[in-house]
Scaffold this motif. Structure first.
Motif, PDB file in Angstrom:
ATOM      1  N   TYR A 188       0.652  -1.102  -0.062  1.00  6.18           N
ATOM      2  CA  TYR A 188       0.073  -0.069  -0.018  1.00  6.18           C
ATOM      3  C   TYR A 188       0.799   1.254  -0.079  1.00  6.18           C
ATOM      4  O   TYR A 188       1.701   1.235   0.668  1.00  6.18           O
ATOM      5  CB  TYR A 188      -0.821  -0.059   1.304  1.00  6.18           C
ATOM      6  N   PHE A 189       0.544   2.063  -0.888  1.00 10.39           N
ATOM      7  CA  PHE A 189       1.400   3.246  -0.868  1.00 10.39           C
ATOM      8  C   PHE A 189       0.314   4.606  -0.711  1.00 10.39           C
ATOM      9  O   PHE A 189      -0.946   4.534  -1.303  1.00 10.39           O
ATOM     10  CB  PHE A 189       1.915   3.474  -2.516  1.00 10.39           C
ATOM     11  N   LYS A 190       0.697   5.550  -0.270  1.00 13.04           N
ATOM     12  CA  LYS A 190       0.008   6.907  -0.026  1.00 13.04           C
ATOM     13  C   LYS A 190       0.106   7.644  -1.327  1.00 13.04           C
ATOM     14  O   LYS A 190       1.291   7.566  -1.936  1.00 13.04           O
ATOM     15  CB  LYS A 190       0.486   7.671   1.119  1.00 13.04           C
ATOM     16  N   ILE A 191      -0.664   8.508  -1.776  1.00 21.59           N
ATOM     17  CA  ILE A 191      -0.522   9.233  -2.935  1.00 21.59           C
ATOM     18  C   ILE A 191       0.788  10.133  -2.857  1.00 21.59           C
ATOM     19  O   ILE A 191       1.280  10.262  -4.015  1.00 21.59           O
ATOM     20  CB  ILE A 191      -1.949  10.177  -3.081  1.00 21.59           C
ATOM     21  N   TYR A 192       1.151  10.554  -1.950  1.00 25.33           N
ATOM     22  CA  TYR A 192       1.989  11.558  -1.790  1.00 25.33           C
ATOM     23  C   TYR A 192       3.327  10.777  -1.649  1.00 25.33           C
ATOM     24  O   TYR A 192       4.518  11.389  -2.519  1.00 25.33           O
ATOM     25  CB  TYR A 192       2.150  12.515  -0.397  1.00 25.33           C
ATOM     26  N   GLU A 193       3.448   9.538  -1.596  1.00 28.17           N
ATOM     27  CA  GLU A 193       4.553   8.736  -1.598  1.00 28.17           C
ATOM     28  C   GLU A 193       4.873   8.320  -3.204  1.00 28.17           C
ATOM     29  O   GLU A 193       5.940   8.420  -3.655  1.00 28.17           O
ATOM     30  CB  GLU A 193       4.494   7.412  -0.962  1.00 28.17           C
ATOM     31  N   LEU A 194       3.525   8.263  -3.900  1.00 29.05           N
ATOM     32  CA  LEU A 194       3.753   8.067  -5.235  1.00 29.05           C
ATOM     33  C   LEU A 194       4.070   9.300  -6.076  1.00 29.05           C
ATOM     34  O   LEU A 194       4.972   9.458  -7.073  1.00 29.05           O
ATOM     35  CB  LEU A 194       2.379   7.447  -5.983  1.00 29.05           C
ATOM     36  N   VAL A 195       3.714  10.371  -5.303  1.00 26.62           N
ATOM     37  CA  VAL A 195       3.942  11.676  -6.148  1.00 26.62           C
ATOM     38  C   VAL A 195       5.487  11.945  -5.933  1.00 26.62           C
ATOM     39  O   VAL A 195       6.349  12.446  -7.210  1.00 26.62           O
ATOM     40  CB  VAL A 195       3.292  12.728  -5.599  1.00 26.62           C
ATOM     41  N   LEU A 196       6.116  11.551  -5.029  1.00 21.72           N
ATOM     42  CA  LEU A 196       7.573  11.897  -4.468  1.00 21.72           C
ATOM     43  C   LEU A 196       8.292  10.918  -5.549  1.00 21.72           C
ATOM     44  O   LEU A 196       9.365  11.447  -5.897  1.00 21.72           O
ATOM     45  CB  LEU A 196       7.669  11.559  -3.106  1.00 21.72           C
ATOM     46  N   ALA A 197       7.843   9.646  -5.528  1.00 21.06           N
ATOM     47  CA  ALA A 197       8.432   8.739  -6.579  1.00 21.06           C
ATOM     48  C   ALA A 197       8.383   9.247  -7.866  1.00 21.06           C
ATOM     49  O   ALA A 197       9.561   8.979  -8.705  1.00 21.06           O
ATOM     50  CB  ALA A 197       7.908   7.439  -6.406  1.00 21.06           C
ATOM     51  N   ALA A 198       7.310   9.830  -8.297  1.00 23.18           N
ATOM     52  CA  ALA A 198       7.299  10.248  -9.861  1.00 23.18           C
ATOM     53  C   ALA A 198       7.893  11.313  -9.908  1.00 23.18           C
ATOM     54  O   ALA A 198       8.682  11.533 -11.030  1.00 23.18           O
ATOM     55  CB  ALA A 198       5.783  10.397 -10.176  1.00 23.18           C
ATOM     56  N   LEU A 199       8.106  12.314  -9.004  1.00 22.65           N
ATOM     57  CA  LEU A 199       8.875  13.561  -9.129  1.00 22.65           C
ATOM     58  C   LEU A 199      10.575  13.117  -9.411  1.00 22.65           C
ATOM     59  O   LEU A 199      11.211  13.768 -10.315  1.00 22.65           O
ATOM     60  CB  LEU A 199       8.758  14.437  -7.888  1.00 22.65           C
ATOM     61  N   SER A 200      10.982  12.147  -8.555  1.00 23.83           N
ATOM     62  CA  SER A 200      12.363  11.782  -8.787  1.00 23.83           C
ATOM     63  C   SER A 200      12.483  10.987  -9.962  1.00 23.83           C
ATOM     64  O   SER A 200      13.622  11.366 -10.593  1.00 23.83           O
ATOM     65  CB  SER A 200      12.740  10.808  -7.327  1.00 23.83           C
ATOM     66  N   PHE A 201      11.674  10.221 -10.502  1.00 21.75           N
ATOM     67  CA  PHE A 201      11.786   9.531 -11.741  1.00 21.75           C
ATOM     68  C   PHE A 201      11.686  10.583 -12.862  1.00 21.75           C
ATOM     69  O   PHE A 201      12.663  10.594 -13.852  1.00 21.75           O
ATOM     70  CB  PHE A 201      10.517   8.551 -12.084  1.00 21.75           C
ATOM     71  N   LYS A 207       1.954   2.475  10.273  1.00 19.21           N
ATOM     72  CA  LYS A 207       2.195   3.823  10.374  1.00 19.21           C
ATOM     73  C   LYS A 207       3.799   3.955  10.259  1.00 19.21           C
ATOM     74  O   LYS A 207       4.092   4.832   9.560  1.00 19.21           O
ATOM     75  CB  LYS A 207       1.623   4.339  11.700  1.00 19.21           C
ATOM     76  N   ALA A 208       4.374   3.343  10.992  1.00 18.86           N
ATOM     77  CA  ALA A 208       5.688   3.230  10.967  1.00 18.86           C
ATOM     78  C   ALA A 208       6.364   2.830   9.729  1.00 18.86           C
ATOM     79  O   ALA A 208       7.295   3.561   9.418  1.00 18.86           O
ATOM     80  CB  ALA A 208       6.301   2.056  12.169  1.00 18.86           C
ATOM     81  N   LEU A 209       5.971   1.934   9.122  1.00 19.13           N
ATOM     82  CA  LEU A 209       6.474   1.514   7.813  1.00 19.13           C
ATOM     83  C   LEU A 209       6.142   2.662   6.591  1.00 19.13           C
ATOM     84  O   LEU A 209       6.922   2.975   5.904  1.00 19.13           O
ATOM     85  CB  LEU A 209       5.865   0.149   7.302  1.00 19.13           C
ATOM     86  N   SER A 210       5.018   3.253   6.846  1.00 18.38           N
ATOM     87  CA  SER A 210       4.555   4.255   5.933  1.00 18.38           C
ATOM     88  C   SER A 210       5.591   5.611   6.172  1.00 18.38           C
ATOM     89  O   SER A 210       5.938   6.084   5.091  1.00 18.38           O
ATOM     90  CB  SER A 210       3.239   4.827   6.066  1.00 18.38           C
ATOM     91  N   MET A 211       5.884   5.780   7.281  1.00 17.87           N
ATOM     92  CA  MET A 211       6.734   7.036   7.667  1.00 17.87           C
ATOM     93  C   MET A 211       8.231   6.718   7.319  1.00 17.87           C
ATOM     94  O   MET A 211       8.804   7.492   6.529  1.00 17.87           O
ATOM     95  CB  MET A 211       7.015   7.216   9.174  1.00 17.87           C
ATOM     96  N   THR A 212       8.578   5.474   7.225  1.00 16.66           N
ATOM     97  CA  THR A 212       9.847   4.987   6.907  1.00 16.66           C
ATOM     98  C   THR A 212      10.068   5.215   5.273  1.00 16.66           C
ATOM     99  O   THR A 212      11.016   5.701   4.672  1.00 16.66           O
ATOM    100  CB  THR A 212      10.357   3.459   7.254  1.00 16.66           C
ATOM    101  N   ARG A 213       8.977   4.611   4.648  1.00 12.88           N
ATOM    102  CA  ARG A 213       8.809   4.622   3.052  1.00 12.88           C
ATOM    103  C   ARG A 213       8.649   6.302   2.758  1.00 12.88           C
ATOM    104  O   ARG A 213       9.367   6.570   1.684  1.00 12.88           O
ATOM    105  CB  ARG A 213       7.533   4.173   2.618  1.00 12.88           C
ATOM    106  N   THR A 214       7.985   7.039   3.460  1.00 18.50           N
ATOM    107  CA  THR A 214       8.222   8.616   3.140  1.00 18.50           C
ATOM    108  C   THR A 214       9.312   9.171   3.164  1.00 18.50           C
ATOM    109  O   THR A 214       9.900   9.857   2.358  1.00 18.50           O
ATOM    110  CB  THR A 214       7.120   9.380   4.035  1.00 18.50           C
ATOM    111  N   PHE A 215      10.219   8.771   4.123  1.00 17.83           N
ATOM    112  CA  PHE A 215      11.320   9.277   4.242  1.00 17.83           C
ATOM    113  C   PHE A 215      12.370   8.738   3.327  1.00 17.83           C
ATOM    114  O   PHE A 215      13.302   9.333   2.664  1.00 17.83           O
ATOM    115  CB  PHE A 215      12.194   8.628   5.807  1.00 17.83           C
ATOM    116  N   LEU A 216      12.401   7.433   2.877  1.00 16.63           N
ATOM    117  CA  LEU A 216      13.183   7.002   1.849  1.00 16.63           C
ATOM    118  C   LEU A 216      12.730   7.713   0.599  1.00 16.63           C
ATOM    119  O   LEU A 216      13.664   7.984  -0.227  1.00 16.63           O
ATOM    120  CB  LEU A 216      12.970   5.453   1.742  1.00 16.63           C
ATOM    121  N   GLU A 217      11.409   7.954   0.334  1.00 22.31           N
ATOM    122  CA  GLU A 217      10.955   8.626  -0.986  1.00 22.31           C
ATOM    123  C   GLU A 217      11.699  10.087  -0.807  1.00 22.31           C
ATOM    124  O   GLU A 217      12.144  10.626  -1.985  1.00 22.31           O
ATOM    125  CB  GLU A 217       9.637   8.656  -1.222  1.00 22.31           C
TER     126      GLU A 217
END
Length: 182
Positions: free
Chosen positions: A7-20, A100-110
């Protein structure tokens, strides 16, 4: 949003798209400009901003290449959260707390992935133009990394404290804190 079993949050996908998109734009820009790039380019700049080493124009692909390797590695890791070393995850009782902890870690990585890509793009453009980074470049990069870490760390601490998630450590902080509940 769910992609596969992750599961991804929309802002995580936006960050990934911006970097790509940043990496793709940089690669396309280099391909378009390839014939106008001098045969000898600066490859290192001293503290004063003056070039103190040069090399062939093929060296221009080092940072974009590293950027693609980092982007692909971080993107693959997004789908394997079990491979992350999230401190205190085993002590969180609820599934919502673990998510929540995994989502925050994913956000940090993004965010880190995006900052690395932006950094490499900036340095590559400067290298092509034959100019060094500005004097404020390094302090700004250090400040941004510290600010991102602090903000995400504080958000994790506040979230754990408010929702009563059990953790011996606040998110990604190596020092024990008073966020134990119950």
């Amino acid at each position: 949003m769910r992609i596969g079993n992750t599961y991804f949050k929309i802002y995580e996908l936006v960050l990934a798209a911006l970097s790509f998109l940043t990496l793709a734009a940089l690669t396309i820009w280099l391909l378009i400009r390839w014939n106008s790039i001098p045969d000898i380019i600066p490859t290192h700049f001293g503290v004063s901003g003056e070039a103190d080493a040069t090399g062939g124009k093929g060296n221009i692909w080092i940072l974009p290449g590293l950027g693609w390797i980092i982007w692909i590695t971080f993107t693959v890791l997004d789908f394997f959260p079990g491979a992350w070393n999230v401190r205190g995850l085993g002590e969180i009782r609820s599934e919502a707390g673990k998510a929540k902890a995994l989502s925050m870690t994913r956000t940090f990585l993004e965010v880190i992935k995006l900052l690395i890509v932006l950094l490499f793009a900036y340095l590559t453009v400067n290298q092509v133009n034959g100019t060094g980074p500005s004097a404020l470049f390094l302090p700004l990069v250090i400040f941004l990394l510290m600010a991102v870490g602090y903000v995400l760390g504080r958000l994790g601490w506040i979230s754990q404290k408010e929702k009563g998630f059990i953790s011996r450590y606040c998110v990604n902080v190596a020092v024990p804190c008073n966020c134990l509940v119950g």
